[in-house]
Design a protein around this motif. Structure first.
Motif, PDB file in Angstrom:
ATOM      1  N   ALA A 279      37.276  54.651  58.876  1.00  0.00           N
ATOM      2  CA  ALA A 279      37.990  54.990  59.910  1.00  0.00           C
ATOM      3  C   ALA A 279      39.177  56.148  59.448  1.00  0.00           C
ATOM      4  O   ALA A 279      39.410  56.191  58.224  1.00  0.00           O
ATOM      5  N   THR A 280      39.451  56.751  60.726  1.00  0.00           N
ATOM      6  CA  THR A 280      40.560  57.635  60.390  1.00  0.00           C
ATOM      7  C   THR A 280      41.859  56.821  60.926  1.00  0.00           C
ATOM      8  O   THR A 280      41.742  56.231  61.849  1.00  0.00           O
ATOM      9  N   VAL A 281      43.004  56.804  60.148  1.00  0.00           N
ATOM     10  CA  VAL A 281      44.033  55.875  60.741  1.00  0.00           C
ATOM     11  C   VAL A 281      45.359  56.856  61.048  1.00  0.00           C
ATOM     12  O   VAL A 281      45.746  57.497  60.115  1.00  0.00           O
ATOM     13  N   LEU A 282      45.758  57.053  62.310  1.00  0.00           N
ATOM     14  CA  LEU A 282      46.754  57.733  62.419  1.00  0.00           C
ATOM     15  C   LEU A 282      48.107  56.760  62.477  1.00  0.00           C
ATOM     16  O   LEU A 282      47.820  55.724  63.097  1.00  0.00           O
ATOM     17  N   HIS A 283      48.787  57.008  61.383  1.00  0.00           N
ATOM     18  CA  HIS A 283      49.726  56.104  60.922  1.00  0.00           C
ATOM     19  C   HIS A 283      51.293  56.593  61.421  1.00  0.00           C
ATOM     20  O   HIS A 283      51.628  57.576  61.305  1.00  0.00           O
ATOM     21  N   LEU A 284      51.876  55.430  62.505  1.00  0.00           N
ATOM     22  CA  LEU A 284      53.500  55.885  62.936  1.00  0.00           C
ATOM     23  C   LEU A 284      54.137  54.959  62.074  1.00  0.00           C
ATOM     24  O   LEU A 284      53.725  53.869  62.440  1.00  0.00           O
ATOM     25  N   GLY A 285      55.348  55.394  61.554  1.00  0.00           N
ATOM     26  CA  GLY A 285      56.143  54.268  60.936  1.00  0.00           C
ATOM     27  C   GLY A 285      57.404  54.904  60.463  1.00  0.00           C
ATOM     28  O   GLY A 285      57.544  55.941  60.432  1.00  0.00           O
ATOM     29  N   ARG A 286      58.007  54.296  59.466  1.00  0.00           N
ATOM     30  CA  ARG A 286      59.119  54.413  58.667  1.00  0.00           C
ATOM     31  C   ARG A 286      58.842  54.885  57.345  1.00  0.00           C
ATOM     32  O   ARG A 286      59.760  55.666  56.735  1.00  0.00           O
ATOM     33  N   LYS A 287      57.908  54.376  56.922  1.00  0.00           N
ATOM     34  CA  LYS A 287      57.396  54.878  55.354  1.00  0.00           C
ATOM     35  C   LYS A 287      56.063  55.138  55.203  1.00  0.00           C
ATOM     36  O   LYS A 287      55.171  54.781  55.790  1.00  0.00           O
ATOM     37  N   PRO A 288      55.946  56.327  54.444  1.00  0.00           N
ATOM     38  CA  PRO A 288      54.650  56.785  54.389  1.00  0.00           C
ATOM     39  C   PRO A 288      53.728  55.776  53.548  1.00  0.00           C
ATOM     40  O   PRO A 288      54.279  55.016  52.786  1.00  0.00           O
ATOM     41  N   VAL A 289      52.365  55.929  53.883  1.00  0.00           N
ATOM     42  CA  VAL A 289      51.512  55.117  52.812  1.00  0.00           C
ATOM     43  C   VAL A 289      51.448  55.480  51.616  1.00  0.00           C
ATOM     44  O   VAL A 289      51.856  56.771  51.192  1.00  0.00           O
ATOM     45  N   SER A 290      51.160  54.655  50.542  1.00  0.00           N
ATOM     46  CA  SER A 290      51.648  55.048  49.042  1.00  0.00           C
ATOM     47  C   SER A 290      50.566  55.943  48.658  1.00  0.00           C
ATOM     48  O   SER A 290      50.667  56.766  47.533  1.00  0.00           O
ATOM     49  N   VAL A 291      49.269  55.779  49.037  1.00  0.00           N
ATOM     50  CA  VAL A 291      48.332  56.702  48.834  1.00  0.00           C
ATOM     51  C   VAL A 291      47.982  57.672  49.974  1.00  0.00           C
ATOM     52  O   VAL A 291      46.969  57.324  50.832  1.00  0.00           O
ATOM     53  N   PRO A 292      48.353  58.800  50.033  1.00  0.00           N
ATOM     54  CA  PRO A 292      48.131  59.554  51.358  1.00  0.00           C
ATOM     55  C   PRO A 292      46.588  60.064  51.078  1.00  0.00           C
ATOM     56  O   PRO A 292      46.031  60.074  50.018  1.00  0.00           O
ATOM     57  N   SER A 293      45.949  60.488  52.612  1.00  0.00           N
ATOM     58  CA  SER A 293      44.721  60.867  52.481  1.00  0.00           C
ATOM     59  C   SER A 293      44.720  61.669  53.630  1.00  0.00           C
ATOM     60  O   SER A 293      45.367  61.637  54.645  1.00  0.00           O
ATOM     61  N   PRO A 294      43.637  62.738  53.659  1.00  0.00           N
ATOM     62  CA  PRO A 294      43.543  63.434  55.109  1.00  0.00           C
ATOM     63  C   PRO A 294      42.977  62.557  56.192  1.00  0.00           C
ATOM     64  O   PRO A 294      43.037  62.915  57.200  1.00  0.00           O
ATOM     65  N   LYS A 295      42.582  61.481  55.685  1.00  0.00           N
ATOM     66  CA  LYS A 295      42.180  60.477  56.536  1.00  0.00           C
ATOM     67  C   LYS A 295      43.153  59.437  57.275  1.00  0.00           C
ATOM     68  O   LYS A 295      43.034  58.577  58.106  1.00  0.00           O
ATOM     69  N   ILE A 296      44.477  59.873  56.736  1.00  0.00           N
ATOM     70  CA  ILE A 296      45.599  59.053  57.060  1.00  0.00           C
ATOM     71  C   ILE A 296      46.724  60.126  57.727  1.00  0.00           C
ATOM     72  O   ILE A 296      47.842  60.243  56.952  1.00  0.00           O
ATOM     73  N   PRO A 297      46.505  60.667  58.822  1.00  0.00           N
ATOM     74  CA  PRO A 297      47.665  61.614  59.472  1.00  0.00           C
ATOM     75  C   PRO A 297      48.911  60.668  59.656  1.00  0.00           C
ATOM     76  O   PRO A 297      48.836  59.571  60.292  1.00  0.00           O
ATOM     77  N   GLU A 298      49.941  61.285  59.578  1.00  0.00           N
ATOM     78  CA  GLU A 298      50.942  60.554  59.429  1.00  0.00           C
ATOM     79  C   GLU A 298      52.372  60.810  60.509  1.00  0.00           C
ATOM     80  O   GLU A 298      52.462  62.266  60.569  1.00  0.00           O
ATOM     81  N   VAL A 299      53.040  60.101  61.293  1.00  0.00           N
ATOM     82  CA  VAL A 299      54.258  60.598  61.919  1.00  0.00           C
ATOM     83  C   VAL A 299      55.207  59.461  61.172  1.00  0.00           C
ATOM     84  O   VAL A 299      55.193  58.349  61.441  1.00  0.00           O
ATOM     85  N   ILE A 300      55.813  60.167  60.576  1.00  0.00           N
ATOM     86  CA  ILE A 300      56.668  59.307  59.618  1.00  0.00           C
ATOM     87  C   ILE A 300      58.470  59.348  59.903  1.00  0.00           C
ATOM     88  O   ILE A 300      58.988  60.765  59.919  1.00  0.00           O
ATOM     89  N   PHE A 301      59.184  58.550  60.551  1.00  0.00           N
ATOM     90  CA  PHE A 301      60.577  58.868  60.983  1.00  0.00           C
ATOM     91  C   PHE A 301      61.371  58.608  59.630  1.00  0.00           C
ATOM     92  O   PHE A 301      61.656  57.209  59.510  1.00  0.00           O
ATOM     93  N   GLU A 302      61.881  59.726  59.128  1.00  0.00           N
ATOM     94  CA  GLU A 302      62.738  59.095  57.749  1.00  0.00           C
ATOM     95  C   GLU A 302      64.108  58.590  57.949  1.00  0.00           C
ATOM     96  O   GLU A 302      64.914  58.359  57.008  1.00  0.00           O
ATOM     97  N   GLU A 303      64.603  58.866  59.170  1.00  0.00           N
ATOM     98  CA  GLU A 303      65.845  58.650  59.606  1.00  0.00           C
ATOM     99  C   GLU A 303      66.524  57.285  58.640  1.00  0.00           C
ATOM    100  O   GLU A 303      65.794  56.288  59.142  1.00  0.00           O
ATOM    101  N   LYS A 304      67.516  57.259  58.258  1.00  0.00           N
ATOM    102  CA  LYS A 304      68.124  56.098  57.449  1.00  0.00           C
ATOM    103  C   LYS A 304      68.461  54.957  58.686  1.00  0.00           C
ATOM    104  O   LYS A 304      68.320  53.857  58.312  1.00  0.00           O
ATOM    105  N   ASN A 305      69.145  55.500  59.804  1.00  0.00           N
ATOM    106  CA  ASN A 305      69.503  54.192  60.519  1.00  0.00           C
ATOM    107  C   ASN A 305      68.694  53.684  61.610  1.00  0.00           C
ATOM    108  O   ASN A 305      68.784  53.004  62.555  1.00  0.00           O
ATOM    109  N   LEU A 306      67.062  53.733  61.338  1.00  0.00           N
ATOM    110  CA  LEU A 306      66.093  53.262  62.267  1.00  0.00           C
ATOM    111  C   LEU A 306      65.853  51.755  61.739  1.00  0.00           C
ATOM    112  O   LEU A 306      66.224  51.467  60.311  1.00  0.00           O
ATOM    113  N   ASN A 307      65.268  51.098  62.437  1.00  0.00           N
ATOM    114  CA  ASN A 307      64.824  49.869  62.039  1.00  0.00           C
ATOM    115  C   ASN A 307      63.767  49.391  63.035  1.00  0.00           C
ATOM    116  O   ASN A 307      63.315  50.013  63.881  1.00  0.00           O
ATOM    117  N   ASP A 308      63.220  48.018  63.035  1.00  0.00           N
ATOM    118  CA  ASP A 308      62.207  47.498  63.928  1.00  0.00           C
ATOM    119  C   ASP A 308      62.645  47.277  65.345  1.00  0.00           C
ATOM    120  O   ASP A 308      61.912  46.956  65.958  1.00  0.00           O
TER     121      ASP A 308
END
Ligand code: F1P
Length: 347
Positions: A279-308
């Motif tokens: 699969a290709t996984v479009l990942h949205l979250g606060r933290k990038p995956v630890s092993v990046p890959s062209p098959k995991i495009p990411e939108v990562i919200f790095e802002e400090k004050n965010l939460n769940d």
């Protein structure tokens, strides 16, 4: 440009207006609610408003330590015994952009008849039937949507429920005030990532994954992609996907993974496992995956004050973009989804 695009992109602006309104109104509204003794808080809606109810219930229960659940409006009057006990003390939220959806109005009326408890309408339509029948209402008149699909109305009504839940629990709402600027920044930064994924027409299977407060958002992303781009989609909790559904994964599968902070480690394992299956996984979250890959495009919200509590509100905007861009790529008009009406009225 279509209404839908403008309505997605204007969300930072609209959120600012909504937050100004909520700062003025919510304290008074919250003071009218029973301080304690509620057995359950029920959030009811249809379509996008039902997806919203799922996340709203999580927010409410987590913040207020009061039982809460999100239900489709129809269940309230068709199978009430599955929701209510005969002698409970309930608070009922009816959620509807139009305030005119028959099922939500019937749900509210049947709740009033049965329990006579407090009802709150969350809507974008002044003078709607919902706002007139509920005991109290939050009416977001700055949300003006011409599009059939719900975009800014979804995020703004969810923001309102979160604001109310925070206000009731005594948690400061100040973190919410930063959200419009954060969204502005990430729309500029990450919209192209979504556009690129949406433009890849090799994908034929679309799976949305989300846990806890992200589950309702996963359903909403799934609905947006269906409505706008006429795409079949499925939606699961992350770990549920392993229990059978993962057998369909192949190179044509796009998984849209909405990771949380609370369960990131296990969610990341699922992401890596699905990539290994093709699969290709479009990942949205606060933290990038630890092993990046062209098959995991990411939108990562790095802002400090965010939460769940806050990240789900950002995620949904990018899922709206996914539906929009895929519709455009397929030559469809996202303003006018097939077979859909703006409001479902049962006569
Ligand atoms: C909810 C809803 C929308 C859906 C469709 C029909 O309406 O189901 O989610 O996209 O346009 O209406 P509402 O009760 O929130 O007005």
């Amino acid at each position: 440009m279509e209404h839908t695009y403008n309505e997605i992109i204007r969300q930072p602006l609209v959120w600012r207006e909504v937050l100004t309104q909520l700062q003025k109104e919510t304290k008074a509204l919250v003071s009218l609610l029973p301080k304690r003794g509620l057995n359950e808080v029920v959030f009811a809606g249809c379509g996008s408003s039902y997806n919203l109810a799922l996340t709203a219930a999580y927010f409410w229960q987590r913040l207020n330590k009061e039982r809460a659940r999100g239900v489709p409006s129809s269940e309230v009057f068709l199978f009430p015994e599955g929701i209510f006990l005969s002698d409970g003390n309930y608070l009922f939220f009816g959620i509807s952009r139009s305030g005119e959806t028959t099922e939500t109005l019937r749900a509210l009326e049947s709740f009033k008849e049965r329990f006579g408890g407090i009802t709150i309408g969350i809507t974008c339509q002044e003078n709607s039937l919902l706002s007139r029948s509920a005991s109290y209402s939050v009416i977001l008149s700055s949300v003006v949507e011409n599009s059939i699909v719900m975009t800014q109305s979804f995020s703004s009504m969810l923001l309102s429920v979160l604001f109310l839940a925070m206000e009731r629990s005594g948690v400061s709402t100040s973190a919410l005030m930063a959200l419009p600027d954060i969204l502005d920044k990430y729309i500029d930064r990450s919209r192209a990532t979504i556009e690129n994924v949406a433009a890849n027409l090799k994908f034929s299977k679309f799976i949305f994954l989300g846990n806890g407060p992200f589950y309702g958002i996963a359903w909403e992303g799934s609905l947006k992609l269906k409505e706008m781009s006429l795409t079949s989609t499925e939606t699961f909790h992350f770990l549920e996907f392993r229990h059978g559904p993962k057998s369909i994964v192949d190179e044509e599968t796009l998984v849209i993974a909405l990771s949380s902070e609370q369960a990131f480690d296990l969610e990341e394992k699922v992401i890596q496992e699905l990539v290994a299956l093709g699969a290709t996984v479009l990942h949205l979250g606060r933290k990038p995956v630890s092993v990046p890959s062209p098959k995991i495009p990411e939108v990562i919200f790095e802002e400090k004050n965010l939460n769940d509590f806050l990240t789900p509100l950002l995620d949904v905007v990018f899922l709206q973009f996914l539906g929009y861009f895929r519709a455009k790529k397929k030559g469809l008009n996202p303003d006018n989804p097939k077979h859909l009406d703006r409001v479902v009225i049962i006569t």
